[in-house]
Write a protein that holds these residues in place. Sequence first.
Motif, PDB file in Angstrom:
ATOM      1  N   UNK A 111       0.802  -1.216   0.000  1.00 49.55           N
ATOM      2  CA  UNK A 111       0.000   0.000   0.000  1.00 49.55           C
ATOM      3  C   UNK A 111       0.845   1.281   0.000  1.00 49.55           C
ATOM      4  N   UNK A 112       2.082   1.210   0.441  1.00 47.19           N
ATOM      5  CA  UNK A 112       2.901   2.423   0.457  1.00 47.19           C
ATOM      6  C   UNK A 112       3.271   2.900  -0.949  1.00 47.19           C
ATOM      7  N   UNK A 113       3.122   2.054  -1.975  1.00 51.87           N
ATOM      8  CA  UNK A 113       3.520   2.472  -3.324  1.00 51.87           C
ATOM      9  C   UNK A 113       2.668   3.636  -3.810  1.00 51.87           C
ATOM     10  N   UNK A 114       1.418   3.708  -3.367  1.00 48.96           N
ATOM     11  CA  UNK A 114       0.537   4.783  -3.832  1.00 48.96           C
ATOM     12  C   UNK A 114       0.981   6.134  -3.278  1.00 48.96           C
ATOM     13  N   UNK A 115       1.404   6.136  -2.023  1.00 49.57           N
ATOM     14  CA  UNK A 115       1.945   7.364  -1.442  1.00 49.57           C
ATOM     15  C   UNK A 115       3.250   7.747  -2.133  1.00 49.57           C
ATOM     16  N   UNK A 116       4.115   6.764  -2.363  1.00 48.86           N
ATOM     17  CA  UNK A 116       5.391   7.048  -3.014  1.00 48.86           C
ATOM     18  C   UNK A 116       5.197   7.581  -4.433  1.00 48.86           C
ATOM     19  N   UNK A 117       4.202   7.055  -5.122  1.00 49.95           N
ATOM     20  CA  UNK A 117       3.915   7.531  -6.472  1.00 49.95           C
ATOM     21  C   UNK A 117       3.461   8.990  -6.437  1.00 49.95           C
ATOM     22  N   UNK A 118       2.548   9.302  -5.529  1.00 49.50           N
ATOM     23  CA  UNK A 118       2.086  10.687  -5.402  1.00 49.50           C
ATOM     24  C   UNK A 118       3.224  11.604  -5.014  1.00 49.50           C
ATOM     25  N   UNK A 119       4.060  11.185  -4.060  1.00 49.72           N
ATOM     26  CA  UNK A 119       5.153  12.036  -3.598  1.00 49.72           C
ATOM     27  C   UNK A 119       6.175  12.297  -4.703  1.00 49.72           C
ATOM     28  N   UNK A 120       6.380  11.330  -5.572  1.00 53.34           N
ATOM     29  CA  UNK A 120       7.301  11.559  -6.700  1.00 53.34           C
ATOM     30  C   UNK A 120       6.841  12.747  -7.535  1.00 53.34           C
ATOM     31  N   UNK A 121       5.564  12.783  -7.863  1.00 51.06           N
ATOM     32  CA  UNK A 121       5.077  13.859  -8.725  1.00 51.06           C
ATOM     33  C   UNK A 121       4.913  15.173  -7.961  1.00 51.06           C
ATOM     34  N   UNK A 161      -2.665  16.897  -9.808  1.00 50.24           N
ATOM     35  CA  UNK A 161      -3.124  15.876  -8.865  1.00 50.24           C
ATOM     36  C   UNK A 161      -4.198  16.446  -7.945  1.00 50.24           C
ATOM     37  N   UNK A 162      -5.220  15.631  -7.721  1.00 46.24           N
ATOM     38  CA  UNK A 162      -6.311  16.012  -6.837  1.00 46.24           C
ATOM     39  C   UNK A 162      -6.733  14.815  -5.997  1.00 46.24           C
ATOM     40  N   UNK A 163      -7.171  15.059  -4.739  1.00 46.76           N
ATOM     41  CA  UNK A 163      -7.716  13.953  -3.954  1.00 46.76           C
ATOM     42  C   UNK A 163      -8.976  13.418  -4.616  1.00 46.76           C
ATOM     43  N   UNK A 164      -9.146  12.118  -4.558  1.00 45.25           N
ATOM     44  CA  UNK A 164     -10.314  11.490  -5.178  1.00 45.25           C
ATOM     45  C   UNK A 164     -11.554  11.720  -4.339  1.00 45.25           C
ATOM     46  N   UNK A 165     -12.686  11.999  -4.975  1.00 52.48           N
ATOM     47  CA  UNK A 165     -13.954  12.017  -4.241  1.00 52.48           C
ATOM     48  C   UNK A 165     -14.380  10.592  -3.911  1.00 52.48           C
ATOM     49  N   UNK A 166     -15.292  10.445  -2.983  1.00 53.35           N
ATOM     50  CA  UNK A 166     -15.824   9.125  -2.631  1.00 53.35           C
ATOM     51  C   UNK A 166     -17.011   8.796  -3.525  1.00 53.35           C
ATOM     52  N   UNK A 199       7.369   1.407  -8.374  1.00 50.28           N
ATOM     53  CA  UNK A 199       7.019   2.830  -8.441  1.00 50.28           C
ATOM     54  C   UNK A 199       7.600   3.456  -9.708  1.00 50.28           C
ATOM     55  N   UNK A 200       8.836   3.108 -10.053  1.00 51.52           N
ATOM     56  CA  UNK A 200       9.469   3.665 -11.253  1.00 51.52           C
ATOM     57  C   UNK A 200       8.701   3.282 -12.510  1.00 51.52           C
ATOM     58  N   UNK A 201       8.217   2.038 -12.586  1.00 54.84           N
ATOM     59  CA  UNK A 201       7.418   1.616 -13.738  1.00 54.84           C
ATOM     60  C   UNK A 201       6.154   2.460 -13.838  1.00 54.84           C
ATOM     61  N   UNK A 202       5.506   2.699 -12.696  1.00 54.58           N
ATOM     62  CA  UNK A 202       4.245   3.437 -12.740  1.00 54.58           C
ATOM     63  C   UNK A 202       4.465   4.940 -12.908  1.00 54.58           C
ATOM     64  N   UNK A 203       5.581   5.450 -12.435  1.00 57.96           N
ATOM     65  CA  UNK A 203       5.951   6.832 -12.750  1.00 57.96           C
ATOM     66  C   UNK A 203       6.074   6.985 -14.262  1.00 57.96           C
ATOM     67  N   UNK A 204       6.725   6.020 -14.902  1.00 56.73           N
ATOM     68  CA  UNK A 204       6.898   6.104 -16.354  1.00 56.73           C
ATOM     69  C   UNK A 204       5.565   6.014 -17.082  1.00 56.73           C
TER      70      UNK A 204
END
Length: 310
Positions: free
Chosen positions: A21-31, A40-45, A287-292
């Motif tokens: 689950x930490x990959x999602x935070x790391x992906x956001x923090x990269x950008x 980037x925006x927080x997702x609505x529910x 994370x690098x794959x998904x950043x790309x």
Amino acid sequence: MFAFHSDAHSLALPPGHRFPQSKYRLLREHFEREPGLLRMQPAPAASEGELALAHTPDYVDAVLLGRLSAAQQREIGFPWSPSMAERSRRSVGASIAAARAALEEGVAANMAGGTHHAYADKGSGYCVFNDVAVAARLMQAEWGRRHRSLLRVLVIDLDVHQGNGTAAIFRDDDTVFTFSMHGARNFPFRKEPSDLDVDLPDGCGDADYLAALDRAMDEVWRRCEPGLAFYLAGADPHEGDRLGRLKLTYDGLAERDRRVLTALRERRIPVALSMAGGYGHDLATTVAVQVNTLTLAAQSWQAFNARGND
């Protein structure tokens, strides 16, 4: 390009749990460290009514009200908590928001999502609600009200695992074309028939993968004329993935994304991406794959809109 995130809501996972689950935070923090490429925006529910477009009311209630049985939680792979329910609603909301943005601007992304193992009446394989199924049906409803016409949808699922839940939900729906290319011997071991399935052998590398993708996409275009696509751009076909069994390189995955995005852009088909799976031995590689993937998507968004302004 708009990209929607939902990582603020964490899962109460035991130590050593395989879900990264930490990959999602790391992906956001990269950008966040490289501003300007993504908006980037927080997702609505997602609302209960929206979830019910693809899920049974009893199952929606069980998730939102904490009524999942122990067996249901084991099949999902997560223990229930209020945060788990909220995270699941926002993951769906991210795909809804991305699909709306894609219809306006050509390309947008959910920085998580791709929860393709969720069925109408149950979750499975780390998937609680099926974000793409809900978003597809909602976009069709909104499009129909606005344009008085049918919106046909294409699901391109290139996660290493077959999109069984998505295939089951749309089994009798000829307005949604489901295409899944995945490891033949990987989870789920009981596959559901998509409109087009491509089973790949263990150890499949870049050249064979890309050749299979080209053949499959040619078949998709012969059989489908969509007005909106959802692309599940899983990182788990990578050679370093713990659960993948395929052998794609970083460059091979980049070429996969480039071919899919180019084909959609050339046909002027809006696309909402989801990051789907990724379970690398080295999380930084995933994370690098998904950043790309997101970087290539943003470049496709720029090209889509540059062409639209010619």
